[in-house]
Design an enzyme around this catalytic site. Structure first.
Site, short mmCIF file in Angstrom:
data_model
loop_
_atom_site.label_atom_id
_atom_site.label_comp_id
_atom_site.label_asym_id
_atom_site.label_seq_id
_atom_site.Cartn_x
_atom_site.Cartn_y
_atom_site.Cartn_z
N PRO A 114 0.78 -1.30 0.51
CA PRO A 114 0.05 0.40 0.18
C PRO A 114 0.96 1.34 -0.23
CG PRO A 114 -0.24 -0.64 2.04
CD PRO A 114 0.73 -1.99 1.27
N GLY A 115 0.92 2.33 -0.73
CA GLY A 115 1.01 3.16 -0.48
C GLY A 115 0.79 4.99 0.06
N ARG A 116 -0.59 4.89 -1.12
CA ARG A 116 -1.75 6.04 -1.06
C ARG A 116 -2.79 5.90 0.33
NH1 ARG A 116 -4.04 8.31 -5.23
NH2 ARG A 116 -3.33 7.21 -6.24
N ARG A 171 -1.29 16.68 -8.92
CA ARG A 171 -2.94 15.60 -9.28
C ARG A 171 -4.16 16.17 -9.31
NH1 ARG A 171 -5.52 13.46 -5.40
NH2 ARG A 171 -5.76 11.33 -6.81
N TYR A 212 -4.80 14.16 -13.23
CA TYR A 212 -6.01 13.32 -13.25
C TYR A 212 -7.14 14.32 -12.47
CZ TYR A 212 -1.71 10.32 -10.71
OH TYR A 212 -0.75 9.73 -11.06
N CYS A 267 2.47 29.85 -14.14
CA CYS A 267 1.92 30.03 -16.16
C CYS A 267 1.66 28.61 -16.31
CB CYS A 267 2.78 30.87 -16.91
SG CYS A 267 3.44 32.28 -15.68
N GLU A 268 0.79 28.17 -16.45
CA GLU A 268 -0.65 27.24 -17.31
C GLU A 268 -1.54 27.30 -16.52
OE1 GLU A 268 0.52 25.11 -19.09
OE2 GLU A 268 2.92 25.30 -18.75
N TYR A 298 1.33 11.22 -3.29
CA TYR A 298 2.19 11.55 -4.66
C TYR A 298 1.57 13.07 -5.13
CZ TYR A 298 1.20 6.69 -5.72
OH TYR A 298 1.28 5.24 -4.79
#
Ligand SMILES: *Cc1c(COP(=O)(O)O)cnc(C)c1O
Length: 413
Positions: free
Chosen positions: A273-275, A311, A315, A341-342, A369
């Site tokens: 497991p990570g998240r 994220r 996503y 600047c995006e 993440y």
């Protein structure tokens, strides 16, 4: 819960976030030790009584303090690079509890892993088997290997974080697996130790996870018949967390389902497991620089940006945004945006918030993440990281300086 209001101020455990902002500045990631440990205990409780290893997936949050804390709980680690292996070792983690995943391990990384004595190299192709065998032969070692098999199960998650389908780059084809194991069994410089899979991330339902376990079990039985025995079965990570209104099955439901499938088997069960260990154990603390009233929208321009938390842009992820103090600021509907600047530089859109210039906001669920996917885009130094333990807060990574960003650059003579 680890992030709650007390007397109108949002706290991490017993420390007020505005105090953290005063001491360490913003933007700043704030993690809670208690939250990480309680998520870990959900895993260890569900796996109690069975040979099992919880191998924390380092890429979710690789700060040394986080790794050390998780290592002291008895965990192993799932890594995807030599850099992550060095972090685990630097944090005091045990290399003998490390599994190494990823489709493109370099020869140097394989050598590093063999020298460190890791538990398993999870191979993702026949080409990788040949490479590992050759590196091991050169070093006079026997490489412990597993194959990451693609169970072809639809994880029903975002396409960018779905990994268990035929069209994904990950794993070896289910139908090819036995042939690869037979090939590996012939090689003197590899030792077969296990099998693995990982179908994707942010899974909300146990069904696909259990279905993958069932597919793995069928393969393990097929290998048994072929005289190939394994020491461990690695079912990957991927269990989701609540960012917004996801209705999640508890960790126990995932693991109980998988354990049911594997009942009677003696192999060690590995999960990575990570998240679900760190995601809800962190927030990104940011200050409102100014309020901008646009023609079509109103913006809270904050000092954190997509380089600190990609994220939402990558996503289309939803992160809750909470005011750190309940002030008298007027309510409005805002996009929370950074200075990069995006147009994709947003942390949240169309949120009902009461905030004005100078106020602090907490972007929730930023323990996984977030920092690990951060960048220096727009020459923005990466934010500080703070770990809270009860009434104490520790700076576990200093804010970068701009000078550090270009310290390795050279101009032509
Ligand atoms: C990324 C990854 C994980 C962790 O996934 P989470 O969704 O964060 O739990 C586990 N195993 C492997 C092989 C991975 O690549």
């Amino acid at each position: 819960m680890s992030f709650e209001y007390h007397s109108g101020r949002l706290h991490a455990e017993e420390v007020a976030l505005d105090d953290i902002a005063r001491r360490h500045g913003t933007p700043c990631y704030v993690y809670s030790r208690a939250a990480i440990e309680s998520a870990y205990r959900e895993y260890s409780a569900a796996l109690a009584g069975r040979p099992a290893l919880i191998a924390y997936s380092v890429k979710a949050n690789s700060n040394l303090a986080v790794l050390a804390l998780i290592s002291r709980l008895g965990a192993g680690f799932d890594i995807v690079s030599g850099g992550e292996l060095k972090r685990v070792i630097a944090a005091g983690g045990d290399p003998r509890k490390v599994v190494f995943s990823g489709v493109g391990k370099t020869e140097d990384e394989i050598a590093l892993a063999l020298e460190a004595g890791i538990l398993s190299l999870n191979l993702e192709s026949g080409a990788e088997l040949e490479r590992v065998d050759a590196v091991a032969a050169r070093l006079g070692k026997v490489a412990p290997v597993a194959f990451r098999v693609n169970p072809d199960v639809d994880a029903r998650t975002h396409p960018y974080i779905s990994t268990g389908l035929k069209q994904n780059k990950f794993g070896v084809a289910y139908a090819e697996a036995e042939k690869l194991y037979r090939d590996a069994a012939e090689r003197p410089n590899v030792k077969i130790v296990g099998i693995g899979c990982h179908i994707g991330s942010q899974l909300t339902r146990a069904g696909p996870f259990v279905a993958a376990a069932e597919r793995m079990l069928a393969l393990v039985q097929q290998l048994d018949t072929a005289g190939i025995t394994l020491e461990h079965i690695d079912l990957g990570g991927g269990i989701g967390i609540r960012y917004h209104e996801e209705r999640l099955e508890p960790i126990g439901a995932f693991l109980d389902g998988a354990l049911g499938m594997l009942a009677g088997r003696k192999e060690t069960l590995i999960v990575d497991p990570g998240r679900s260990l760190v995601g809800n154990a962190g927030v990104l603390l940011t200050r409102v620089e100014l309020v901008k009233h646009g023609e079509a929208k109103n913006f809270l321009v904050v000092d954190a940006a997509m380089n600190d938390l990609i994220r939402p842009a990558l996503y289309d992820a939803w992160h809750e945004v909470r005011p750190v103090r309940k002030t008298g600021a007027p309510q409005g509907v805002y996009d929370v945006v950074g200075p990069v600047c995006e147009s994709g530089d947003f942390l949240a859109r169309d949120r009902q918030l009461a905030a004005m210039a100078g106020d602090l906001l907490a972007v929730m669920s930023a323990g996984a993440y977030a920092m690990t996917m951060s960048s220096n885009y727009n020459s923005r130094p990466r934010a500080a990281e703070v770990l809270v333990d009860g009434r104490a807060d520790f700076l576990v990574r200093e804010r970068e300086t701009v000078e550090e960003l270009f310290a390795k650059e050279r101009v032509l003579p």
